[in-house]
Enzyme design. Structure first.
Site, PDB file in Angstrom:
ATOM      1  N   ASN A   1       0.859  -1.189   0.000  1.00  0.00           N
ATOM      2  CA  ASN A   1       0.000   0.000   0.000  1.00  0.00           C
ATOM      3  C   ASN A   1       0.894   1.238   0.000  1.00  0.00           C
ATOM      4  O   ASN A   1       1.517   1.548   1.011  1.00  0.00           O
ATOM      5  CB  ASN A   1      -0.894  -0.021   1.254  1.00  0.00           C
ATOM      6  CG  ASN A   1      -1.712   1.261   1.401  1.00  0.00           C
ATOM      7  OD1 ASN A   1      -1.880   2.015   0.434  1.00  0.00           O
ATOM      8  ND2 ASN A   1      -2.224   1.507   2.602  1.00  0.00           N
TER       9      ASN A   1
ATOM     10  N   LYS B   1      -0.021   4.224  -0.123  1.00  0.00           N
ATOM     11  CA  LYS B   1      -0.704   5.388   0.478  1.00  0.00           C
ATOM     12  C   LYS B   1      -0.564   6.588  -0.479  1.00  0.00           C
ATOM     13  O   LYS B   1      -0.604   6.382  -1.684  1.00  0.00           O
ATOM     14  CB  LYS B   1      -0.151   5.683   1.868  1.00  0.00           C
ATOM     15  CG  LYS B   1      -0.049   4.424   2.728  1.00  0.00           C
ATOM     16  CD  LYS B   1       0.255   4.704   4.156  1.00  0.00           C
ATOM     17  CE  LYS B   1       0.585   3.412   4.869  1.00  0.00           C
ATOM     18  NZ  LYS B   1       0.130   3.365   6.233  1.00  0.00           N
TER      19      LYS B   1
ATOM     20  N   HIS C   1      -9.617   0.437   5.026  1.00  0.00           N
ATOM     21  CA  HIS C   1      -8.298   0.675   5.635  1.00  0.00           C
ATOM     22  C   HIS C   1      -8.476   1.606   6.839  1.00  0.00           C
ATOM     23  O   HIS C   1      -9.295   2.529   6.810  1.00  0.00           O
ATOM     24  CB  HIS C   1      -7.333   1.298   4.612  1.00  0.00           C
ATOM     25  CG  HIS C   1      -5.922   1.333   5.098  1.00  0.00           C
ATOM     26  ND1 HIS C   1      -5.464   2.302   5.952  1.00  0.00           N
ATOM     27  CD2 HIS C   1      -4.878   0.484   4.882  1.00  0.00           C
ATOM     28  CE1 HIS C   1      -4.185   2.056   6.232  1.00  0.00           C
ATOM     29  NE2 HIS C   1      -3.804   0.970   5.592  1.00  0.00           N
TER      30      HIS C   1
ATOM     31  N   GLU D   1      -6.844   4.037   7.937  1.00  0.00           N
ATOM     32  CA  GLU D   1      -6.679   5.486   7.705  1.00  0.00           C
ATOM     33  C   GLU D   1      -7.953   6.091   7.120  1.00  0.00           C
ATOM     34  O   GLU D   1      -8.273   7.248   7.367  1.00  0.00           O
ATOM     35  CB  GLU D   1      -5.450   5.731   6.803  1.00  0.00           C
ATOM     36  CG  GLU D   1      -4.162   5.516   7.588  1.00  0.00           C
ATOM     37  CD  GLU D   1      -2.948   5.137   6.762  1.00  0.00           C
ATOM     38  OE1 GLU D   1      -2.971   5.264   5.527  1.00  0.00           O
ATOM     39  OE2 GLU D   1      -1.953   4.691   7.378  1.00  0.00           O
TER      40      GLU D   1
ATOM     41  N   GLU E   1      -5.147  -5.798  10.524  1.00  0.00           N
ATOM     42  CA  GLU E   1      -4.176  -4.728  10.734  1.00  0.00           C
ATOM     43  C   GLU E   1      -4.501  -4.014  12.042  1.00  0.00           C
ATOM     44  O   GLU E   1      -5.375  -3.130  12.065  1.00  0.00           O
ATOM     45  CB  GLU E   1      -4.260  -3.709   9.592  1.00  0.00           C
ATOM     46  CG  GLU E   1      -3.934  -4.270   8.236  1.00  0.00           C
ATOM     47  CD  GLU E   1      -3.413  -3.193   7.297  1.00  0.00           C
ATOM     48  OE1 GLU E   1      -2.301  -3.349   6.807  1.00  0.00           O
ATOM     49  OE2 GLU E   1      -4.106  -2.185   7.091  1.00  0.00           O
TER      50      GLU E   1
ATOM     51  N   GLY F   1       2.137   2.056  10.570  1.00  0.00           N
ATOM     52  CA  GLY F   1       2.987   3.230  10.394  1.00  0.00           C
ATOM     53  C   GLY F   1       3.641   3.699  11.681  1.00  0.00           C
ATOM     54  O   GLY F   1       4.196   4.796  11.749  1.00  0.00           O
TER      55      GLY F   1
ATOM     56  N   SER G   1       3.458  -2.381  10.187  1.00  0.00           N
ATOM     57  CA  SER G   1       4.917  -2.267  10.323  1.00  0.00           C
ATOM     58  C   SER G   1       5.661  -3.561   9.987  1.00  0.00           C
ATOM     59  O   SER G   1       6.634  -3.912  10.653  1.00  0.00           O
ATOM     60  CB  SER G   1       5.283  -1.763  11.722  1.00  0.00           C
ATOM     61  OG  SER G   1       4.728  -0.474  11.943  1.00  0.00           O
TER      62      SER G   1
ATOM     63  N   GLY H   1       2.805  -1.307   4.231  1.00  0.00           N
ATOM     64  CA  GLY H   1       2.713   0.115   3.883  1.00  0.00           C
ATOM     65  C   GLY H   1       4.091   0.685   3.634  1.00  0.00           C
ATOM     66  O   GLY H   1       4.658   0.534   2.551  1.00  0.00           O
TER      67      GLY H   1
HETATM   68  C1  PEP Z   1      -0.801  -0.209   5.769  1.00  0.00           C
HETATM   69  O1  PEP Z   1      -0.782   0.908   5.268  1.00  0.00           O
HETATM   70  O2  PEP Z   1      -1.732  -0.980   5.546  1.00  0.00           O
HETATM   71  C2  PEP Z   1       0.302  -0.594   6.667  1.00  0.00           C
HETATM   72  C3  PEP Z   1       0.269  -1.785   7.221  1.00  0.00           C
HETATM   73  O3  PEP Z   1       1.297   0.327   6.855  1.00  0.00           O
HETATM   74  P1  PEP Z   1       2.725   0.078   7.581  1.00  0.00           P
HETATM   75  O4  PEP Z   1       3.308  -1.174   6.992  1.00  0.00           O
HETATM   76  O5  PEP Z   1       3.530   1.293   7.248  1.00  0.00           O
HETATM   77  O6  PEP Z   1       2.451  -0.072   9.034  1.00  0.00           O
END
Ligand code: PEP
Length: 255
Positions: free
Chosen positions: A9, A11, A100, A102, A172, A178, A217, A238
């Protein structure tokens, strides 16, 4: 079930030049290693077509599928600034992220809207990658399982059980996205087991069919332990997906 999936992703990151460089690096890495993993990239929607063309020019279209990060529930209409699933499919998307965290947080997407979007994805012929997960407060108060079950239930009640077999689910935990904090493999494995059981209660076949990805992460130095958990079939990545070499290193942990 699909081969193991490693999804990236992006973003709100990227540019044409970023894509040219990324695809070059990805092409070299994928060809070197012939990984038995399906890659899915979720760029900002405006770059879908350019990314699709760039992958095609490097013969990477069969190794890498594309997805959008969001869609509007309607197929067309007076919704300024929005894009429908049908339009995203037209631009080369096969997948779409639904719910998601966010978007749940910054665009106030409720479980009800997420369910409508899931249904819209299926109508458009897109594979929904449903994101579910609890916040830190919810985990600390002991309600993680209840929150995740409710997020899943609302899609099932709106779209029906069979609808889930058309896509995939990403667990998630919001507090791990993030932030650099990752769920321990045991914690992630436990939540994936719970989601698998929820699916199994509806249909044993469904439980075997639906890929369950972990996100939060994920990096190459924690992916091997996460992917070793029985019910983790891949990752939604991400930050680390913005570097092609890192995404491939994560995929190697799954292979
Ligand atoms: C995501 O955006 O779905 C995500 C898991 O981000 P990150 O890997 O940066 O935590």
């Amino acid at each position: 079930m699909d081969r193991g999936i490693v999804a990236g992703n992006w973003k709100m990151h990227g540019s044409r030049q970023f894509i040219v460089d990324y695809v070059d690096t990805l092409g070299a890495a994928v060809q070197d290693q012939s990984l038995p993993v399906g890659f899915v990239l979720f760029p900002p929607a405006g770059y879908l077509e350019f990314l699709a063309r760039s992958l095609d020019e490097r013969d990477l279209s069969s190794a890498v599928s594309l997805g959008a990060q969001n869609l509007h529930p309607e197929s067309e209409g007076a919704y300024t600034g929005e894009m429908s699933g049908e339009m995203l499919k037209d631009l080369g998307a096969l997948w779409v992220l639904i719910g998601h965290s966010e978007r749940r947080e910054y665009a106030a997407e409720t479980n009800e809207l997420v369910a409508e979007k899931f249904s819209a994805a299926l109508r458009a012929g897109l594979k929904p990658l449903l994101c579910i997960g609890e916040t830190e407060v919810e985990r600390e108060s002991g309600s993680a399982a209840e929150i995740v079950t409710a997020q899943l239930d609302s899609v099932v009640s709106y779209c029906g059980t069979d609808a889930l077999s058309q896509g995939a689910i990403a667990y998630e935990p919001v507090w791990a996205i993030g932030t650099g904090k990752t769920a321990t493999p045991a914690m992630a494995g436990e939540m994936h087991g719970l989601i698998r059981d929820e699916l199994r209660q509806r249909s044993a076949e469904l439980a075997e069919q639906v890929p369950l990805l972990y996100g939060g992460s994920v990096k190459s130095d924690n992916a091997t332990a996460l992917f070793a958990e029985t019910d983790i079939d891949g990752g939604l990545v991400g930050g680390a997906s913005l570097t092609a070499v890192d995404l491939v290193a994560i995929a190697r942990c799954l292979a």
